[in-house]
Write a protein that holds these residues in place. Structure first.
Motif, PDB file in Angstrom:
ATOM      1  N   VAL A  22       0.843  -1.203   0.000  1.00 42.38           N
ATOM      2  CA  VAL A  22       0.000   0.000   0.000  1.00 42.38           C
ATOM      3  C   VAL A  22       0.875   1.249   0.000  1.00 42.38           C
ATOM      4  N   ALA A  23       1.960   1.227   0.762  1.00 45.31           N
ATOM      5  CA  ALA A  23       2.876   2.370   0.802  1.00 45.31           C
ATOM      6  C   ALA A  23       3.484   2.625  -0.575  1.00 45.31           C
ATOM      7  N   GLU A  24       3.917   1.558  -1.242  1.00 42.48           N
ATOM      8  CA  GLU A  24       4.485   1.706  -2.586  1.00 42.48           C
ATOM      9  C   GLU A  24       3.438   2.238  -3.556  1.00 42.48           C
ATOM     10  N   HIS A  25       2.210   1.758  -3.440  1.00 37.83           N
ATOM     11  CA  HIS A  25       1.117   2.219  -4.303  1.00 37.83           C
ATOM     12  C   HIS A  25       0.872   3.722  -4.124  1.00 37.83           C
ATOM     13  N   HIS A  26       0.928   4.192  -2.887  1.00 46.06           N
ATOM     14  CA  HIS A  26       0.692   5.607  -2.604  1.00 46.06           C
ATOM     15  C   HIS A  26       1.958   6.452  -2.707  1.00 46.06           C
ATOM     16  N   GLY A  27       3.139   5.798  -2.817  1.00 41.02           N
ATOM     17  CA  GLY A  27       4.394   6.534  -2.912  1.00 41.02           C
ATOM     18  C   GLY A  27       4.787   7.231  -1.619  1.00 41.02           C
ATOM     19  N   VAL A  28       4.477   6.562  -0.493  1.00 41.71           N
ATOM     20  CA  VAL A  28       4.782   7.136   0.822  1.00 41.71           C
ATOM     21  C   VAL A  28       5.478   6.080   1.675  1.00 41.71           C
ATOM     22  N   PRO A  29       6.137   6.495   2.759  1.00 41.32           N
ATOM     23  CA  PRO A  29       6.753   5.518   3.666  1.00 41.32           C
ATOM     24  C   PRO A  29       5.694   4.670   4.382  1.00 41.32           C
ATOM     25  N   MET A  30       6.106   3.493   4.801  1.00 42.17           N
ATOM     26  CA  MET A  30       5.210   2.586   5.524  1.00 42.17           C
ATOM     27  C   MET A  30       4.664   3.217   6.799  1.00 42.17           C
ATOM     28  N   ALA A  31       5.474   4.010   7.475  1.00 41.22           N
ATOM     29  CA  ALA A  31       5.023   4.648   8.714  1.00 41.22           C
ATOM     30  C   ALA A  31       3.807   5.526   8.463  1.00 41.22           C
ATOM     31  N   GLN A  32       3.775   6.193   7.320  1.00 42.14           N
ATOM     32  CA  GLN A  32       2.626   7.038   6.996  1.00 42.14           C
ATOM     33  C   GLN A  32       1.375   6.205   6.747  1.00 42.14           C
ATOM     34  N   VAL A  33       1.534   5.061   6.116  1.00 45.36           N
ATOM     35  CA  VAL A  33       0.382   4.170   5.903  1.00 45.36           C
ATOM     36  C   VAL A  33      -0.120   3.654   7.243  1.00 45.36           C
ATOM     37  N   ALA A  34       0.795   3.273   8.122  1.00 44.08           N
ATOM     38  CA  ALA A  34       0.393   2.765   9.437  1.00 44.08           C
ATOM     39  C   ALA A  34      -0.387   3.825  10.211  1.00 44.08           C
ATOM     40  N   LEU A  35       0.086   5.056  10.184  1.00 39.54           N
ATOM     41  CA  LEU A  35      -0.620   6.130  10.870  1.00 39.54           C
ATOM     42  C   LEU A  35      -1.972   6.407  10.216  1.00 39.54           C
ATOM     43  N   ALA A  36      -2.000   6.439   8.891  1.00 34.63           N
ATOM     44  CA  ALA A  36      -3.262   6.680   8.183  1.00 34.63           C
ATOM     45  C   ALA A  36      -4.267   5.577   8.498  1.00 34.63           C
ATOM     46  N   TRP A  37      -3.783   4.340   8.645  1.00 39.34           N
ATOM     47  CA  TRP A  37      -4.679   3.234   9.006  1.00 39.34           C
ATOM     48  C   TRP A  37      -5.268   3.479  10.390  1.00 39.34           C
ATOM     49  N   HIS A  38      -4.432   3.871  11.345  1.00 36.31           N
ATOM     50  CA  HIS A  38      -4.931   4.172  12.691  1.00 36.31           C
ATOM     51  C   HIS A  38      -6.044   5.216  12.633  1.00 36.31           C
ATOM     52  N   TRP A  39      -5.784   6.312  11.925  1.00 33.09           N
ATOM     53  CA  TRP A  39      -6.775   7.381  11.855  1.00 33.09           C
ATOM     54  C   TRP A  39      -8.046   6.906  11.152  1.00 33.09           C
ATOM     55  N   ILE A  47       0.294   6.403  19.353  1.00 36.18           N
ATOM     56  CA  ILE A  47       1.591   6.673  19.978  1.00 36.18           C
ATOM     57  C   ILE A  47       2.654   6.539  18.896  1.00 36.18           C
ATOM     58  N   VAL A  48       3.429   7.590  18.714  1.00 37.85           N
ATOM     59  CA  VAL A  48       4.476   7.578  17.694  1.00 37.85           C
ATOM     60  C   VAL A  48       5.819   7.850  18.347  1.00 37.85           C
ATOM     61  N   GLY A  49       6.854   7.253  17.777  1.00 34.16           N
ATOM     62  CA  GLY A  49       8.208   7.519  18.249  1.00 34.16           C
ATOM     63  C   GLY A  49       8.734   8.750  17.545  1.00 34.16           C
ATOM     64  N   CYS A  50       9.174   9.706  18.277  1.00 30.20           N
ATOM     65  CA  CYS A  50       9.680  10.956  17.693  1.00 30.20           C
ATOM     66  C   CYS A  50      11.135  11.176  18.072  1.00 30.20           C
ATOM     67  N   SER A  51      11.946  10.126  17.899  1.00 28.74           N
ATOM     68  CA  SER A  51      13.356  10.217  18.263  1.00 28.74           C
ATOM     69  C   SER A  51      14.178  11.002  17.241  1.00 28.74           C
ATOM     70  N   PRO A  53      13.809  14.081  13.913  1.00 33.61           N
ATOM     71  CA  PRO A  53      12.903  15.061  13.285  1.00 33.61           C
ATOM     72  C   PRO A  53      12.089  14.476  12.128  1.00 33.61           C
ATOM     73  N   GLU A  54      12.681  13.514  11.414  1.00 34.04           N
ATOM     74  CA  GLU A  54      11.961  12.908  10.284  1.00 34.04           C
ATOM     75  C   GLU A  54      10.684  12.207  10.740  1.00 34.04           C
ATOM     76  N   ARG A  55      10.687  11.693  11.954  1.00 33.14           N
ATOM     77  CA  ARG A  55       9.502  10.996  12.478  1.00 33.14           C
ATOM     78  C   ARG A  55       8.330  11.967  12.612  1.00 33.14           C
ATOM     79  N   VAL A  56       8.628  13.175  13.072  1.00 34.52           N
ATOM     80  CA  VAL A  56       7.591  14.195  13.193  1.00 34.52           C
ATOM     81  C   VAL A  56       7.079  14.557  11.800  1.00 34.52           C
ATOM     82  N   ASP A  57       7.995  14.666  10.837  1.00 39.89           N
ATOM     83  CA  ASP A  57       7.600  14.954   9.457  1.00 39.89           C
ATOM     84  C   ASP A  57       6.675  13.863   8.919  1.00 39.89           C
TER      85      ASP A  57
END
Length: 110
Positions: A22-39, A47-51, A53-57
């Motif tokens: 799904v991430a490849e289909h949308h052209g986004v990182p897997m983390a973004q798909v995981a978050l979008a699924w949650h929402w 709960i997200v890891g923000c260790s 700056p890229e994680r916040v992005d």
């Protein structure tokens, strides 16, 4: 931790592979798909890891990822519930219901 989580790796990998697709289909990182699924499932504050700056992005960018019903169904299709896993009890006590590993005292009795 291995006792607790690694046993479910074979069970989890088909879902991880679906998230990758799904991430490849949308052209986004897997983390973004995981978050979008949650929402999409109504989780308003995952709960997200923000260790880094890229994680916040990723979190901010994930707000723009719109999963379709087909995307969500594709991710969820191989899901099966995990065996209940809980914390181990204190040394010398019986393990709590749902734990996978016996306490040290229980293993020395055998």
């Amino acid at each position: 931790m291995r006792n607790k989580y690694d046993q479910a790796q074979a069970q989890d990998m088909p879902i991880v592979e679906r998230v990758l697709e799904v991430a490849e289909h949308h052209g986004v990182p897997m983390a973004q798909v995981a978050l979008a699924w949650h929402w999409a499932k109504g989780v308003t504050a995952p709960i997200v890891g923000c260790s880094k700056p890229e994680r916040v992005d990723d979190v901010i960018a994930a707000l723009g990822v719109q999963l379709t019903e087909d995307d969500i169904a594709h991710i969820e299709e191989p899901y099966t519930a995990h065996e209940l896993v809980g914390p181990l009890s204190r040394p010398g006590e019986k393990a709590l219901a749902g734990t996978l590993a016996p306490t040290l005292k229980e293993t020395t009795r055998n």
